[in-house]
Design an enzyme around this catalytic site. Structure first.
Site, mmCIF file in Angstrom:
data_model
loop_
_atom_site.group_PDB
_atom_site.id
_atom_site.type_symbol
_atom_site.label_atom_id
_atom_site.label_comp_id
_atom_site.label_asym_id
_atom_site.label_seq_id
_atom_site.Cartn_x
_atom_site.Cartn_y
_atom_site.Cartn_z
ATOM 1 N N ASP A 100 6.335 -7.653 -0.140
ATOM 2 C CA ASP A 100 6.870 -8.967 -0.505
ATOM 3 C C ASP A 100 7.204 -9.053 -1.990
ATOM 4 O O ASP A 100 7.046 -10.106 -2.612
ATOM 5 C CB ASP A 100 5.860 -10.070 -0.138
ATOM 6 C CG ASP A 100 5.738 -10.274 1.367
ATOM 7 O OD1 ASP A 100 6.495 -9.638 2.126
ATOM 8 O OD2 ASP A 100 4.864 -11.063 1.777
ATOM 9 N N HIS A 147 -0.118 -5.255 0.496
ATOM 10 C CA HIS A 147 -0.949 -6.303 -0.112
ATOM 11 C C HIS A 147 -1.790 -6.976 0.958
ATOM 12 O O HIS A 147 -1.602 -6.732 2.141
ATOM 13 C CB HIS A 147 -0.107 -7.302 -0.914
ATOM 14 C CG HIS A 147 0.851 -8.128 -0.105
ATOM 15 N ND1 HIS A 147 1.904 -7.588 0.600
ATOM 16 C CD2 HIS A 147 0.932 -9.472 0.105
ATOM 17 C CE1 HIS A 147 2.584 -8.546 1.194
ATOM 18 N NE2 HIS A 147 2.006 -9.700 0.916
ATOM 19 N N ASP A 171 -0.444 -11.544 7.200
ATOM 20 C CA ASP A 171 0.708 -11.070 7.979
ATOM 21 C C ASP A 171 1.093 -9.627 7.598
ATOM 22 O O ASP A 171 2.087 -9.100 8.087
ATOM 23 C CB ASP A 171 1.907 -12.018 7.852
ATOM 24 C CG ASP A 171 2.403 -12.180 6.423
ATOM 25 O OD1 ASP A 171 1.571 -12.200 5.496
ATOM 26 O OD2 ASP A 171 3.627 -12.287 6.229
ATOM 27 N N HIS A 172 0.280 -9.004 6.745
ATOM 28 C CA HIS A 172 0.496 -7.594 6.376
ATOM 29 C C HIS A 172 -0.696 -6.713 6.741
ATOM 30 O O HIS A 172 -0.559 -5.495 6.831
ATOM 31 C CB HIS A 172 0.791 -7.475 4.875
ATOM 32 C CG HIS A 172 2.094 -8.129 4.510
ATOM 33 N ND1 HIS A 172 3.237 -7.418 4.250
ATOM 34 C CD2 HIS A 172 2.436 -9.441 4.420
ATOM 35 C CE1 HIS A 172 4.233 -8.264 4.008
ATOM 36 N NE2 HIS A 172 3.767 -9.495 4.106
ATOM 37 N N HIS A 222 -2.238 -10.032 2.209
ATOM 38 C CA HIS A 222 -1.895 -11.190 3.046
ATOM 39 C C HIS A 222 -2.037 -10.861 4.538
ATOM 40 O O HIS A 222 -1.659 -9.776 4.983
ATOM 41 C CB HIS A 222 -0.478 -11.679 2.731
ATOM 42 C CG HIS A 222 -0.402 -12.465 1.454
ATOM 43 N ND1 HIS A 222 0.783 -12.724 0.799
ATOM 44 C CD2 HIS A 222 -1.385 -13.051 0.708
ATOM 45 C CE1 HIS A 222 0.533 -13.434 -0.295
ATOM 46 N NE2 HIS A 222 -0.761 -13.643 -0.373
ATOM 47 N N HIS A 242 10.346 -9.069 5.107
ATOM 48 C CA HIS A 242 10.752 -10.315 5.788
ATOM 49 C C HIS A 242 12.272 -10.401 5.908
ATOM 50 O O HIS A 242 13.004 -9.904 5.047
ATOM 51 C CB HIS A 242 10.270 -11.549 5.021
ATOM 52 C CG HIS A 242 8.790 -11.768 5.076
ATOM 53 N ND1 HIS A 242 8.168 -12.452 6.098
ATOM 54 C CD2 HIS A 242 7.809 -11.376 4.232
ATOM 55 C CE1 HIS A 242 6.853 -12.485 5.880
ATOM 56 N NE2 HIS A 242 6.613 -11.836 4.750
ATOM 57 N N HIS A 292 3.555 -11.274 -6.643
ATOM 58 C CA HIS A 292 3.351 -12.030 -5.396
ATOM 59 C C HIS A 292 1.843 -12.120 -5.123
ATOM 60 O O HIS A 292 1.301 -13.200 -4.895
ATOM 61 C CB HIS A 292 4.093 -11.310 -4.282
ATOM 62 C CG HIS A 292 3.911 -11.885 -2.922
ATOM 63 N ND1 HIS A 292 4.442 -13.102 -2.560
ATOM 64 C CD2 HIS A 292 3.283 -11.414 -1.828
ATOM 65 C CE1 HIS A 292 4.125 -13.346 -1.290
ATOM 66 N NE2 HIS A 292 3.420 -12.344 -0.830
HETATM 67 ZN ZN ZN Z 1 2.753 -11.780 1.182
#
Ligand code: ZN
Length: 261
Positions: free
Chosen positions: A141, A64, A68-69, A66, A179, A122
């Site tokens: 996530d 996805h 941090d991905h 985001h 995570h 998410h």
């Molecule tokens: Zn995420």
């Protein structure tokens, strides 16, 4: 007379901690040497892991959009020439995207083939990668050990359907979540499902692992079915505890409580 069938060499998987609580993963097909990063939380750590293993990055698979991905996509693409594959539903938000994929598509890592599963909730375009033969799924996530992703973009019914899709994979499937949230997730799980003996036992193992600095990821579908409070929403006894009679509203109530926990 005996017949020997040569076992196909297993998918190679390397997992490492990144940023505050992310996990990065490198996966490799040992036959072709094709290697993919699942998401790109941290460029230096991923390059270091590649170096340490003597692997050459050829692909990036995003779950996805985001940051941090996907934050390392461009730098890793520039450093290695890797091809970026990511969710169709978020194509405009995936840096360096070469190929957009969604439910029903398959992605290839040399001899290894992964099914793409749409798992919105998410984020709206979130996808997961499932290697049926190697019994491994990379779920970003969506599903966490003892938890699930926050509903930043999607609705509770949407996320429930995504979780059900993952929960219906074979119980032995290894679930690689993005995570290390398990201890905090577990405290909430014990609060909302205090009589779950499997959960109580699992939390003791998790506390010990974390004390020793060990990861609690991957998990399995079997472990999550037994102990994850968001999957317990399918059970009438759990629904009754939350004063409701259906799975989706039990899930929605649990998710709201977790947001405030
Ligand atoms: Zn995420």
């Amino acid at each position: 007379m005996s017949v020997t069938i040569a076992a196909e060499p297993a998918l190679q998987i390397k997992q490492f901690a990144c940023l505050a609580d992310n996990y990065g993963f490198l996966i490799r097909d040992p036959v072709s040497g094709e290697t993919a990063a699942i998401d790109t939380p941290c460029v230096e750590t991923i390059l270091g892991a590649l170096d340490g293993a003597g692997w050459k990055l050829t692909q990036i698979w995003n779950t996805h959009w985001h940051p941090d991905h996907t934050g390392g996509n461009l730098a890793l693409k520039e450093a290695t020439g890797a091809r970026v594959i990511g969710p169709k539903g978020e194509a405009g938000r995936i840096p360096g995207l070469d190929q957009a994929v969604g439910q029903g598509d398959q992605v290839r890592l040399g001899e290894k083939i992964a099914d793409v599963l749409d798992t919105p909730g998410h984020t709206l375009g979130h996808i997961a990668f499932y290697f049926a033969q190697d019994q491994a799924a990379f779920v970003g996530d969506t599903l966490f050990a003892l938890g699930c992703g926050r509903l930043f973009e999607g609705t509770a019914p949407m996320m429930w359907a995504s979780l059900q899709k993952l929960a219906s994979l074979p119980p032995a499937t290894q679930i690689y979540c993005a995570h290390e949230y398990t201890l905090a997730n577990g405290r909430f799980a014990l609060d909302i499902d205090p009589d779950n003996q499997a959960l109580i036992a699992r939390m003791e193992e998790i506390e010990q692992k974390r004390r020793n600095g060990l990861p609690t990821v991957p998990t399995t579908i079997a472990a999550e079915l037994a102990t994850n409070p968001f999957l317990q929403a399918r059970l009438p006894a759990f629904q009754r505890r939350l004063e409701t009679t259906d799975a989706i509203s039990a899930f929605a109530i649990a998710r709201q409580r977790k947001d405030r926990f």
